[in-house]
Design a protein around this motif. Sequence first.
Motif, short mmCIF file in Angstrom:
data_model
loop_
_atom_site.label_atom_id
_atom_site.label_comp_id
_atom_site.label_asym_id
_atom_site.label_seq_id
_atom_site.Cartn_x
_atom_site.Cartn_y
_atom_site.Cartn_z
N LEU A 35 56.21 -35.43 39.48
CA LEU A 35 54.84 -35.78 39.83
C LEU A 35 54.80 -36.60 41.11
O LEU A 35 53.95 -36.40 41.98
CB LEU A 35 54.18 -36.55 38.68
CG LEU A 35 52.74 -36.99 38.92
CD1 LEU A 35 51.84 -35.78 39.17
CD2 LEU A 35 52.22 -37.80 37.74
N SER A 36 55.73 -37.55 41.23
CA SER A 36 55.79 -38.38 42.43
C SER A 36 56.08 -37.53 43.66
O SER A 36 55.50 -37.75 44.73
CB SER A 36 56.87 -39.45 42.27
OG SER A 36 57.02 -40.20 43.45
N SER A 77 51.15 -27.51 51.59
CA SER A 77 50.48 -26.99 50.40
C SER A 77 49.23 -27.79 50.07
O SER A 77 48.22 -27.23 49.62
CB SER A 77 51.43 -26.99 49.20
OG SER A 77 51.72 -28.31 48.79
N VAL A 78 49.28 -29.10 50.28
CA VAL A 78 48.09 -29.92 50.03
C VAL A 78 47.00 -29.56 51.04
O VAL A 78 45.82 -29.45 50.68
CB VAL A 78 48.43 -31.43 50.11
CG1 VAL A 78 47.17 -32.27 49.96
CG2 VAL A 78 49.43 -31.79 49.03
N TYR A 79 47.41 -29.38 52.29
CA TYR A 79 46.44 -28.95 53.30
C TYR A 79 45.79 -27.64 52.87
O TYR A 79 44.57 -27.47 52.93
CB TYR A 79 47.14 -28.79 54.65
CG TYR A 79 46.20 -28.44 55.79
CD1 TYR A 79 45.77 -29.41 56.67
CD2 TYR A 79 45.75 -27.14 55.96
CE1 TYR A 79 44.91 -29.11 57.70
CE2 TYR A 79 44.87 -26.81 56.99
CZ TYR A 79 44.46 -27.80 57.86
OH TYR A 79 43.59 -27.48 58.88
N ARG A 136 43.92 -34.71 57.89
CA ARG A 136 42.98 -34.79 56.77
C ARG A 136 41.62 -34.25 57.17
O ARG A 136 41.00 -33.48 56.43
CB ARG A 136 42.86 -36.26 56.32
CG ARG A 136 41.95 -36.44 55.12
CD ARG A 136 41.83 -37.90 54.74
NE ARG A 136 41.02 -38.66 55.69
CZ ARG A 136 41.42 -39.74 56.32
NH1 ARG A 136 42.64 -40.21 56.14
NH2 ARG A 136 40.61 -40.37 57.15
N SER A 137 41.15 -34.62 58.35
CA SER A 137 39.86 -34.14 58.83
C SER A 137 39.86 -32.64 59.07
O SER A 137 38.91 -31.94 58.72
CB SER A 137 39.47 -34.87 60.12
OG SER A 137 39.40 -36.27 59.92
N LEU A 138 40.95 -32.14 59.66
CA LEU A 138 41.04 -30.70 59.92
C LEU A 138 41.09 -29.91 58.61
O LEU A 138 40.56 -28.79 58.54
CB LEU A 138 42.28 -30.40 60.76
CG LEU A 138 42.22 -30.87 62.21
CD1 LEU A 138 43.54 -30.58 62.92
CD2 LEU A 138 41.06 -30.21 62.97
N LYS A 141 49.74 -37.94 49.58
CA LYS A 141 49.59 -39.28 50.14
C LYS A 141 49.78 -39.27 51.65
O LYS A 141 49.04 -39.94 52.38
CB LYS A 141 50.60 -40.22 49.47
CG LYS A 141 50.31 -40.50 48.01
CD LYS A 141 51.39 -41.39 47.40
CE LYS A 141 51.11 -41.68 45.93
NZ LYS A 141 52.19 -42.48 45.31
N TRP A 142 50.78 -38.50 52.12
CA TRP A 142 51.01 -38.45 53.56
C TRP A 142 49.82 -37.83 54.28
O TRP A 142 49.36 -38.36 55.29
CB TRP A 142 52.28 -37.65 53.86
CG TRP A 142 52.68 -37.75 55.31
CD1 TRP A 142 53.55 -38.63 55.87
CD2 TRP A 142 52.17 -36.95 56.40
NE1 TRP A 142 53.63 -38.44 57.23
CE2 TRP A 142 52.79 -37.41 57.58
CE3 TRP A 142 51.26 -35.90 56.48
CZ2 TRP A 142 52.52 -36.85 58.83
CZ3 TRP A 142 50.99 -35.34 57.72
CH2 TRP A 142 51.62 -35.81 58.88
N LEU A 143 49.32 -36.72 53.75
CA LEU A 143 48.19 -36.05 54.40
C LEU A 143 46.94 -36.93 54.39
O LEU A 143 46.21 -37.01 55.39
CB LEU A 143 47.90 -34.71 53.71
CG LEU A 143 46.82 -33.85 54.37
CD1 LEU A 143 47.30 -33.34 55.73
CD2 LEU A 143 46.45 -32.67 53.47
#
Length: 421
Positions: free
Chosen positions: A216-217, A358-360, A233-235, A224-226
Amino acid sequence: MSASTTDTTETTGPERPRLGGDFSRLWWSAAVSSLGDGATIAAAPLLAARLTDDPRLIGAASVAFTAPFILFGIPAGLLVDRVDIRRMMVRVDFTRACLLALLAAGILGGWGGLPLLYVVMFLLGTGEVLCRNAAQVLVPFIAPQAGLATANARVMAAQEAGTGFVGPLVGALLFGVAMALPFATDAATFLCSAVLVSRIRRTKPVDAKPAADGVLSEMLAGAKWLYSHHLLRSLALISCLINMAGNAMLAVLVVHSERVLHLSPFGYGIMLACQAVGAVLASRFAPALAERLGREGALFATAVLIATSETVLATVPSAYAVGAALAIFACGTVTWNVVVVVLRQTLVPQHLLGRANSVYRLVAWGGLPIGAAVGGIVAAAVGTRAVFGAGAVAMAVVAVALLAGARRHWITRAEQRAETD
């Protein structure tokens, strides 16, 4: 990036780096599988339209395909950071070939209805989440850093030419002959793609070492980085809005082509093929455009192009105008991707690239199923033109936000901060 220092940096000219044999194999894999994907992209809504006349159920096929982008985005990034990318892509391509063969058999056997279509599209979307993420992570390890923009542009050109030009034409033609043929064709192209990927020699090193704090971490590390990176983050949020507007349009386009433009299935395929004109042009000139306008200016230009295309779709009931609008739309989206993908590949630390990517994608592609669902609901209630009009308004707002960011030079400042870290 450190991995790029091991790659060849020979060039055929000051601006044309040699990308190498491994990249050629990846490119051919993208080109071949995208041709089959284009056939499925054209055939799936046509099949749904044969089975129902409800725009919501037709749009549900697109929702099924894009829902995995939300459900599995972050776990896919962790997997990409922890496994042999090449081997994973081969297995996923083979699995997708089997799924499409099953759908083709179901259609031929008379038991391939909407439920089977939705299940297959959902599983195909799951494979897409894994392979698209893996391919973008793989590019920096098989191409020189100086050639990242060119490499990404070429892959996108292959994908758009297949999914937006050759594939839809082939899919529409084959669907007219037999409804199962487009899906069988896509199955064959995935098998070819699996063979090509298996021949790639270099790959991202496997880091199977588990984190001390658990899985999970690890998954949350990319998020967290993004979140802490204002630019990306905005893009990601802006990409989500673009995808919502774009997929709402694409989800109801088959309904618009039949009820407003009165096109045949083949005419619908030709109309979809117009996207490839803008996509191929954009992939050829996007790196130079970003160099000339600056990346801030290039992103603003893409928002204007997409807003223009949606406006034409909403106001001009002509197949020729819609074809031109789709070309403009593809030109804008490919230019956006060329600029933003390179930014992610250069700004994100290598050990977090899969997870942050993947988060993006989770944020950006999360707009796809939402857009498809909303597009189907709005089209059923007030018509397809309202869907396009809402997209035009949303993209006009995005253009204003990007213009404000360009005036603050937000990309240049982010790169300068990355260099000093």
